[in-house]
Design an enzyme around this catalytic site. Structure first.
Site, short mmCIF file in Angstrom:
data_model
loop_
_atom_site.label_atom_id
_atom_site.label_comp_id
_atom_site.label_asym_id
_atom_site.label_seq_id
_atom_site.Cartn_x
_atom_site.Cartn_y
_atom_site.Cartn_z
N ARG A 99 -0.58 36.76 73.53
CA ARG A 99 0.23 35.56 73.75
C ARG A 99 0.81 35.13 72.41
NH1 ARG A 99 -1.76 29.50 73.92
NH2 ARG A 99 0.25 28.56 74.37
N HIS A 147 6.00 26.18 71.00
CA HIS A 147 4.70 25.88 70.38
C HIS A 147 4.97 25.03 69.14
CE1 HIS A 147 0.31 27.39 70.28
NE2 HIS A 147 0.40 26.43 69.37
N GLU A 192 0.57 22.69 75.01
CA GLU A 192 -0.08 21.43 74.68
C GLU A 192 0.89 20.29 74.39
OE1 GLU A 192 -3.03 21.85 71.67
OE2 GLU A 192 -4.11 23.42 72.71
N ASN A 320 -6.28 25.26 77.78
CA ASN A 320 -6.84 25.42 76.43
C ASN A 320 -8.05 24.52 76.32
OD1 ASN A 320 -4.57 26.94 75.98
ND2 ASN A 320 -3.73 25.65 74.35
N TYR A 322 -11.49 23.66 73.69
CA TYR A 322 -12.25 23.91 72.47
C TYR A 322 -13.54 23.10 72.40
CZ TYR A 322 -8.15 26.29 70.56
OH TYR A 322 -7.11 27.17 70.35
N GLU A 397 -6.16 29.45 75.54
CA GLU A 397 -6.75 29.34 74.20
C GLU A 397 -8.20 28.91 74.30
OE1 GLU A 397 -4.77 26.84 71.27
OE2 GLU A 397 -2.83 27.53 71.99
C1 GCO Z 1 -3.81 23.98 69.60
C2 GCO Z 1 -2.77 24.94 69.23
C3 GCO Z 1 -3.17 25.99 68.25
C4 GCO Z 1 -4.23 25.60 67.27
C5 GCO Z 1 -5.59 25.80 67.82
C6 GCO Z 1 -6.69 25.37 66.90
O1 GCO Z 1 -4.50 24.21 70.56
O2 GCO Z 1 -3.96 22.98 68.91
O3 GCO Z 1 -2.28 25.53 70.35
O4 GCO Z 1 -1.95 26.23 67.62
O5 GCO Z 1 -4.11 26.32 66.10
O6 GCO Z 1 -5.73 25.07 68.98
O7 GCO Z 1 -6.57 24.01 66.61
#
Ligand code: GCO
Length: 493
Positions: A99, A147, A192, A320, A322, A397
């Site tokens: 991607r 992006h 995002e 995405n 995290y 992500e």
């Molecule tokens: C985001 C972006 C990425 C970042 C990654 C880590 O999710 O913020 O898509 O470009 O680099 O997430 O923060």
């Protein structure tokens, strides 16, 4: 009287289609898509080559004090020149999908609010060659159209607060889809939009660095509109392609139980999740979000007919994830906790949330200071499955930054491997519970320009020496390669 006795069942029924895992591994469904992700400004460099004009991130990163260490994406990973080497490494690691994002300022460098301007053949050529290189290596391309690198000329005319930006985006999206759609099967309109709107226009920690909550909510709507208009343009230009949108959905909870705490959860869920999901997937804005933000804006920028334009069929939702989000009502007694993981600013990214705080969580954190809790991955995928049954999901992500060190040509990143193993396990939990998750894109292939943190945070499974541009796969890259090869997750330590 005759009766038929059923034999008593002692084992739970096993769905026929599910492959039986070998001992010590959990299998993914056949055909699961294994990839990694990057974004143009974070890896490409070549900021002034072949006709590219500045984006808001060029301007922002060249403004003193905006990016840690004064880092810019001028060179970054030099992927623009080294993409062949990078694709060869992907192939060596066994990756099946990549991607990447297209830099809008390479494609229509003279864009203005009034007109897209001429298409730059050299810009299209770069991505077309990259796509060919990937396909020749057996790697499926997935293209993100936006992006965060908005052409600066559009920001000068108001950026995402100007409706014309959404219109120009759709025209640009159609051009890229027209040029690549014979080979690219997945186009992601936006990455995002939460970050573009709130970090770009409310807290100002991302480009263009504005701090105006009303502007941020205006940007939310114009980004939603850009997605809808862009989706239609991609379909018109590349009828066989699948249209996706990538959201950084939040798994929001409170660690206290008052009504005010639960209300804080509802509000943050509204601003991060539902203000994007509802218009795109249901054709309406959530009434509670409009009411919550009434002191900031009357939403009069939403014109008659806009919601139908936003509400286009969606083939795939990119998720995405995290880190978890924990909120509390803030009563003003102690200093407000602001551990929401989105950078230090005296301005909050959260419109009309002055009485919400983000407490720091105990436990393990990544180098970003982000708490680690893989349950959020499973919960978000299951929520999307429950609320939007039938909607295909892709994890677009997931990954983590750690303070990696290269010692004798080797990076031992056991923390990252643990993070990935736990989050992939959570993806598998969701799959086994029926969520239609088709694939997983690890963030990121290479260490790269981490926005406001510059090169100080390393998210890659491949280490990059920024002086020499030498790439070294970390232990996590080989571990991931093994997972891909087996299409299964090792369960032991
Ligand atoms: C985001 C972006 C990425 C970042 C990654 C880590 O999710 O913020 O898509 O470009 O680099 O997430 O923060």
């Amino acid at each position: 009287m005759t009766t038929t006795e059923e034999p008593a069942t002692t084992t739970a029924a096993v769905p026929a289609a599910r492959p039986q895992p070998r001992e010590g591994v959990r299998a993914f469904p056949p055909g699961f898509v294994w990839g990694t992700a990057t974004a143009a400004y974070q890896v490409e460099g070549a900021a002034e080559e072949d006709g590219r004009t500045p984006s808001i991130w060029d301007t922002f990163s060249r403004t003193p004090g905006k990016v840690l260490g004064g880092d810019t994406g001028d060179v970054a990973d030099d992927h623009y020149h080294r993409f062949r080497e990078d694709v060869a490494l992907m192939q060596r690691l066994g990756l099946r999908a990549y991607r990447f994002s297209v830099a809008w300022p390479r494609i229509t460098p003279q864009v203005s609010a009034d007109a897209l301007g001429p298409v730059n053949p050299a810009g299209l050529e770069f991505y077309s060659t990259l796509v060919d290189e990937l396909l020749a290596a057996g790697i499926e391309p997935a293209v993100t159209l936006y992006h965060w690198d908005l052409p600066q000329a559009l920001e000068d005319a108001g950026g995402w607060t100007n409706r014309a930006t959404a219109e120009r985006f759709a025209e640009y999206a159609g051009i890229v889809a027209g040029a690549l759609g014979d080979r690219v099967k997945t186009f992601i309109t936006l990455n995002e939009p939460w970050c573009s709107a709130y970090l770009g226009y409310a807290s100002g920690v991302h480009a263009p660095g504005r701090t105006d909550q009303a502007a941020a909510l205006t940007a939310v709507h114009h980004l939603n509109l850009a997605h809808g208009l862009g989706a239609a343009a991609v379909r018109a230009a590349a009828p066989g392609a699948r249209v996706a949108l990538t959201l950084n959905l939040a798994w929001v909870r409170t660690d206290r139980g008052t009504d005010a705490d639960h209300d804080a959860v509802r509000r943050v869920d509204g601003l991060q999740n539902r203000v994007f999901l509802d218009p795109v997937l249901r054709g309406s804005y959530p009434a509670d979000v409009l009411a919550d933000t009434a002191s900031v804006t009357d939403w009069s920028f939403v014109r008659e007919g806009d919601l139908e334009l936003v509400h286009q069929p969606l083939d795939v939702l990119g998720v995405n994830y995290y880190s978890p989000t924990v909120v509390r009502h803030w009563d003003g007694a102690a200093p407000r906790a602001e551990a929401d993981g989105h950078g230090a600013s005296t301005h909050s990214p959260w419109p009309a949330c002055e009485d919400v705080e983000f407490p720091e969580l105990p436990g393990h954190k990544t180098a970003m200071g982000w708490s680690v809790d893989a349950r959020g991955m499973r919960e978000l995928l299951l929520r999307m499955h429950a609320e939007h049954p039938g909607l295909e999901l892709l994890v677009t992500e997931n990954g983590a930054a750690y303070p990696d060190v290269l010692v004798d040509g080797h990076v031992d990143d056991a923390d990252r491997i643990r993070y990935l193993r736990d989050h992939l396990g959570a993806v598998l939990d969701a799959v086994e519970a029926g969520a239609p998750v088709r694939g997983y894109f690890l963030w990121s292939f290479l260490d790269n320009f981490e926005w406001g943190y510059g090169f100080s945070k390393r998210f890659g499974i491949v280490h990059v020496d920024y002086d020499t541009q030498v790439r070294t796969p970390k232990d996590s890259a080989w571990w991931y390669s093994g997972v891909i090869g087996a299409n299964a997750l090792p369960t032991g330590d």
